[in-house]
Design an enzyme around this catalytic site. Sequence first.
Site, PDB file in Angstrom:
ATOM      1  N   LYS A 265       0.869  -1.186   0.000  1.00 36.86           N
ATOM      2  CA  LYS A 265       0.000   0.000   0.000  1.00 36.86           C
ATOM      3  C   LYS A 265       0.899   1.226   0.000  1.00 36.86           C
ATOM      4  O   LYS A 265       2.064   1.152   0.406  1.00 36.86           O
ATOM      5  CB  LYS A 265      -0.862  -0.020   1.270  1.00 36.86           C
ATOM      6  CG  LYS A 265      -2.079   0.844   1.221  1.00 36.86           C
ATOM      7  CD  LYS A 265      -3.299   0.132   0.679  1.00 36.86           C
ATOM      8  CE  LYS A 265      -4.497   1.065   0.655  1.00 36.86           C
ATOM      9  NZ  LYS A 265      -5.704   0.401   0.173  1.00 36.86           N
TER      10      LYS A 265
ATOM     11  N   GLY B 172     -20.164   7.149   5.101  1.00 33.35           N
ATOM     12  CA  GLY B 172     -19.229   7.427   4.009  1.00 33.35           C
ATOM     13  C   GLY B 172     -19.870   7.120   2.672  1.00 33.35           C
ATOM     14  O   GLY B 172     -20.212   5.975   2.385  1.00 33.35           O
TER      15      GLY B 172
ATOM     16  N   GLY C 235     -18.599   7.931  -0.476  1.00 41.90           N
ATOM     17  CA  GLY C 235     -17.621   8.250  -1.520  1.00 41.90           C
ATOM     18  C   GLY C 235     -17.733   7.302  -2.695  1.00 41.90           C
ATOM     19  O   GLY C 235     -18.827   6.814  -3.027  1.00 41.90           O
TER      20      GLY C 235
ATOM     21  N   VAL D 165     -17.056   4.226  -3.165  1.00 40.35           N
ATOM     22  CA  VAL D 165     -17.688   2.926  -2.918  1.00 40.35           C
ATOM     23  C   VAL D 165     -19.067   3.096  -2.281  1.00 40.35           C
ATOM     24  O   VAL D 165     -20.045   2.466  -2.694  1.00 40.35           O
ATOM     25  CB  VAL D 165     -16.806   2.037  -2.003  1.00 40.35           C
ATOM     26  CG1 VAL D 165     -17.452   0.668  -1.819  1.00 40.35           C
ATOM     27  CG2 VAL D 165     -15.398   1.886  -2.572  1.00 40.35           C
TER      28      VAL D 165
ATOM     29  N   TYR E   8     -21.370   5.286  -2.376  1.00 44.90           N
ATOM     30  CA  TYR E   8     -22.487   5.665  -3.254  1.00 44.90           C
ATOM     31  C   TYR E   8     -23.047   4.437  -3.985  1.00 44.90           C
ATOM     32  O   TYR E   8     -24.257   4.189  -3.996  1.00 44.90           O
ATOM     33  CB  TYR E   8     -22.054   6.739  -4.267  1.00 44.90           C
ATOM     34  CG  TYR E   8     -23.099   6.972  -5.318  1.00 44.90           C
ATOM     35  CD1 TYR E   8     -24.215   7.757  -5.040  1.00 44.90           C
ATOM     36  CD2 TYR E   8     -23.013   6.348  -6.566  1.00 44.90           C
ATOM     37  CE1 TYR E   8     -25.215   7.933  -5.984  1.00 44.90           C
ATOM     38  CE2 TYR E   8     -24.013   6.506  -7.518  1.00 44.90           C
ATOM     39  CZ  TYR E   8     -25.103   7.307  -7.221  1.00 44.90           C
ATOM     40  OH  TYR E   8     -26.103   7.465  -8.157  1.00 44.90           O
TER      41      TYR E   8
HETATM   42  P1  NAD Z   1     -13.652   8.022  -0.926  1.00 44.27           P
HETATM   43  O1  NAD Z   1     -12.592   8.975  -0.532  1.00 44.27           O
HETATM   44  O2  NAD Z   1     -14.180   8.080  -2.305  1.00 44.27           O
HETATM   45  O3  NAD Z   1     -14.902   8.178   0.060  1.00 44.27           O
HETATM   46  C1  NAD Z   1     -14.783   8.302   1.430  1.00 44.27           C
HETATM   47  C2  NAD Z   1     -15.999   9.072   1.892  1.00 44.27           C
HETATM   48  O4  NAD Z   1     -16.021   9.080   3.305  1.00 44.27           O
HETATM   49  C3  NAD Z   1     -15.991  10.534   1.447  1.00 44.27           C
HETATM   50  O5  NAD Z   1     -17.235  10.867   0.864  1.00 44.27           O
HETATM   51  C4  NAD Z   1     -15.736  11.307   2.738  1.00 44.27           C
HETATM   52  O6  NAD Z   1     -16.354  12.582   2.745  1.00 44.27           O
HETATM   53  C5  NAD Z   1     -16.364  10.381   3.745  1.00 44.27           C
HETATM   54  N1  NAD Z   1     -15.863  10.543   5.107  1.00 44.27           N
HETATM   55  C6  NAD Z   1     -14.607  10.784   5.530  1.00 44.27           C
HETATM   56  N2  NAD Z   1     -14.568  10.863   6.877  1.00 44.27           N
HETATM   57  C7  NAD Z   1     -15.834  10.644   7.299  1.00 44.27           C
HETATM   58  C8  NAD Z   1     -16.441  10.587   8.581  1.00 44.27           C
HETATM   59  N3  NAD Z   1     -15.757  10.777   9.692  1.00 44.27           N
HETATM   60  N4  NAD Z   1     -17.776  10.322   8.651  1.00 44.27           N
HETATM   61  C9  NAD Z   1     -18.500  10.134   7.517  1.00 44.27           C
HETATM   62  N5  NAD Z   1     -17.972  10.190   6.272  1.00 44.27           N
HETATM   63  C10 NAD Z   1     -16.667  10.445   6.183  1.00 44.27           C
HETATM   64  O7  NAD Z   1     -13.114   6.558  -0.556  1.00 44.27           O
HETATM   65  P2  NAD Z   1     -13.622   5.166  -1.111  1.00 44.27           P
HETATM   66  O8  NAD Z   1     -12.778   4.780  -2.251  1.00 44.27           O
HETATM   67  O9  NAD Z   1     -15.114   5.171  -1.248  1.00 44.27           O
HETATM   68  O10 NAD Z   1     -13.192   4.217   0.096  1.00 44.27           O
HETATM   69  C11 NAD Z   1     -13.945   4.160   1.288  1.00 44.27           C
HETATM   70  C12 NAD Z   1     -13.316   3.124   2.210  1.00 44.27           C
HETATM   71  O11 NAD Z   1     -13.289   1.851   1.558  1.00 44.27           O
HETATM   72  C13 NAD Z   1     -11.859   3.413   2.603  1.00 44.27           C
HETATM   73  O12 NAD Z   1     -11.608   2.926   3.891  1.00 44.27           O
HETATM   74  C14 NAD Z   1     -11.074   2.582   1.593  1.00 44.27           C
HETATM   75  O13 NAD Z   1      -9.790   2.257   2.062  1.00 44.27           O
HETATM   76  C15 NAD Z   1     -11.960   1.365   1.495  1.00 44.27           C
HETATM   77  N6  NAD Z   1     -11.797   0.624   0.262  1.00 44.27           N
HETATM   78  C16 NAD Z   1     -11.988   1.229  -0.935  1.00 44.27           C
HETATM   79  C17 NAD Z   1     -11.841   0.492  -2.101  1.00 44.27           C
HETATM   80  C18 NAD Z   1     -12.091   1.090  -3.444  1.00 44.27           C
HETATM   81  O14 NAD Z   1     -12.249   0.330  -4.416  1.00 44.27           O
HETATM   82  N7  NAD Z   1     -12.155   2.414  -3.577  1.00 44.27           N
HETATM   83  C19 NAD Z   1     -11.483  -0.862  -2.036  1.00 44.27           C
HETATM   84  C20 NAD Z   1     -11.318  -1.460  -0.779  1.00 44.27           C
HETATM   85  C21 NAD Z   1     -11.479  -0.699   0.360  1.00 44.27           C
END
Ligand code: NAD
Length: 368
Positions: free
Chosen positions: A104, A201, A203, A205, A207
């Site tokens: 990572k 959250g 974001g 994922v 959504y």
């Molecule tokens: P992202 O940055 O697109 O979305 C994160 C969302 O969380 C944002 O909308 C942000 O405003 C919100 N957020 C941040 N702090 C917050 C809080 N305290 N309370 C409520 N909302 C809050 O990230 P993502 O890609 O959607 O990833 C989300 C999680 O899933 C992360 O932990 C990431 O490591 C994990 N993840 C993502 C993927 C992927 O394919 N993107 C894969 C595996 C794991």
Amino acid sequence: MPAKKYYNNSFIRNNRQANTRRNKVAFFDLPDFDNHEQVVFCSDEETGLKAIIAVHSTKLGAAVGGCRMWDYASDEEALVDVLRLSKGMTYKNAMAGLEMGGGKSVIIGNAKEIKSEALFKAFGNALNGLGGRYYSAEDVNITTGDIAIANTVTDYVTGTEGKSGNPAPFTALGTFLGIKASVKHKLGRDDLEGLKVSIQGLGSVGYYLCEHLHKAGAKLVVTDLNQEALDKVATEFGAEVVGLDEIYDQDVDIYAPCALGATINDNTIDRIKAKIVAGCANNQLAEERHGQALLDRGVLYAPDYVINAGGIINVSFENDYCADKATKKVEEIYDTLLDVFAKADAENKPTGIVADEMAREIIANGGK
Ligand code: NAD
């Protein structure tokens, strides 16, 4: 040869300058260090890049894992985050049956302020320095566009547009199926009709997860820092919006952490009313003991790195991309979770511990 400046060991330099910090962090003794094969501190003065790349294990193949950009309160916080995430990738890739090791990276800084083309090129050059031991994809605050910029100077990126692309929709699909497996195991139901799910959250994922859940008839309670994201999910999926801290007090069937990690901690665990914790966030348990605490409270926990493997599974098809094949492999998350739950029940152990044991066995057996 990449320029030397990318490999300044800023951690050691800073420690030399600040005795107090050196005394605070015994690097190899950090609980999350866990025999990492390699940890590289990268900085580039011109672009302001400050990054840490952690390669936990290459036993099953080159390490693959996303890059996260975050405004960490300290370098130590960034270090602990990247180490925990990197180790999680080793276990995630093993449990998903991928011939990939775990790694990572984190870029330190506020995404709204520091992102630039030059910075992602500098990051790409830093990746070149690892010579293919680590491939980076997207994670929090990193888009396919950012990875595309890095890709102009390095081949050591994945999840690129035109190939496997954005992993988030596949992470969401896997998480949705993992929620279904959790409901099957805990509630004995095949459907989600009328079940209440809190999603923290919204974001990349979160959504798409809301979209799946809404289509399946679940009722959504959501929170996020971002008002636009909240409005969208409220309008499109009829979600109820609650405050950032209120999310823990909701009377729901399922709590889906989909923001950052460590949201299951001493302050929140007694507030969680859900019978199932199943979301996409990495490192959901603040400490390993919180897995036992959930078990003691009769809460089923879907181990984060098992349920959120959909994105990395999709990325694993990067070089010969086929969405159907990737989707089929993502669907295996449902059965993998049922196996973890059954074993955990049989051994009366927390699901996270059982998943760790299964992952270590797979790694010891060379991926089988
Ligand atoms: P992202 O940055 O697109 O979305 C994160 C969302 O969380 C944002 O909308 C942000 O405003 C919100 N957020 C941040 N702090 C917050 C809080 N305290 N309370 C409520 N909302 C809050 O990230 P993502 O890609 O959607 O990833 C989300 C999680 O899933 C992360 O932990 C990431 O490591 C994990 N993840 C993502 C993927 C992927 O394919 N993107 C894969 C595996 C794991």
